[in-house]
Motif scaffolding. Sequence first.
Motif, PDB file in Angstrom:
ATOM      1  N   LYS A  89       0.872  -1.127   0.235  1.00 60.26           N
ATOM      2  CA  LYS A  89       0.104   0.094  -0.036  1.00 60.26           C
ATOM      3  C   LYS A  89       0.744   1.240   0.042  1.00 60.26           C
ATOM      4  N   GLU A  90       2.189   1.005  -0.197  1.00 59.64           N
ATOM      5  CA  GLU A  90       2.981   2.199  -0.123  1.00 59.64           C
ATOM      6  C   GLU A  90       2.697   3.481  -0.815  1.00 59.64           C
ATOM      7  N   GLU A 117       0.003   4.022  -2.660  1.00 60.93           N
ATOM      8  CA  GLU A 117      -1.396   4.613  -2.428  1.00 60.93           C
ATOM      9  C   GLU A 117      -1.130   5.322  -1.047  1.00 60.93           C
ATOM     10  N   TYR A 118      -0.314   4.997  -0.074  1.00 66.57           N
ATOM     11  CA  TYR A 118      -0.375   5.967   0.932  1.00 66.57           C
ATOM     12  C   TYR A 118       0.609   7.231   0.863  1.00 66.57           C
ATOM     13  N   PHE A 172      -4.197   2.834   6.699  1.00 69.17           N
ATOM     14  CA  PHE A 172      -2.836   2.296   6.238  1.00 69.17           C
ATOM     15  C   PHE A 172      -1.797   1.853   7.287  1.00 69.17           C
TER      16      PHE A 172
END
Length: 98
Positions: free
Chosen positions: A14-15, A17-18, A82
């Motif tokens: 998810k990096e 998107e984060y 997240f």
Amino acid sequence: MIVEAALLQVIPGKEKEYEEAFREASVLISSMKGYLSHELQRCHEVKGKYLLLVKWETIEDHTIGFRQSHEYIQWKQLLHHFYDPFPVVEHFEAVSLN
């Protein structure tokens, strides 16, 4: 001046998107009374690990002004899902070396 520091562990995969959500959230925090600056650092050794540093005029600008604001509700909606585990946030002030 107070430095808010948090080690953030983002859910694997998810990096990207984060980081996109953090860019959006940056507008919220930077509009707050007492806000001075912030930076998000990505760890080289641990995938998904970040260091957030936020400079505030006073601790209350963060703990009361920001955390009790409508902007903080939006911040949480953008970012908190997240994190695993949820981060510990600590506050620091400079030590006089004179």
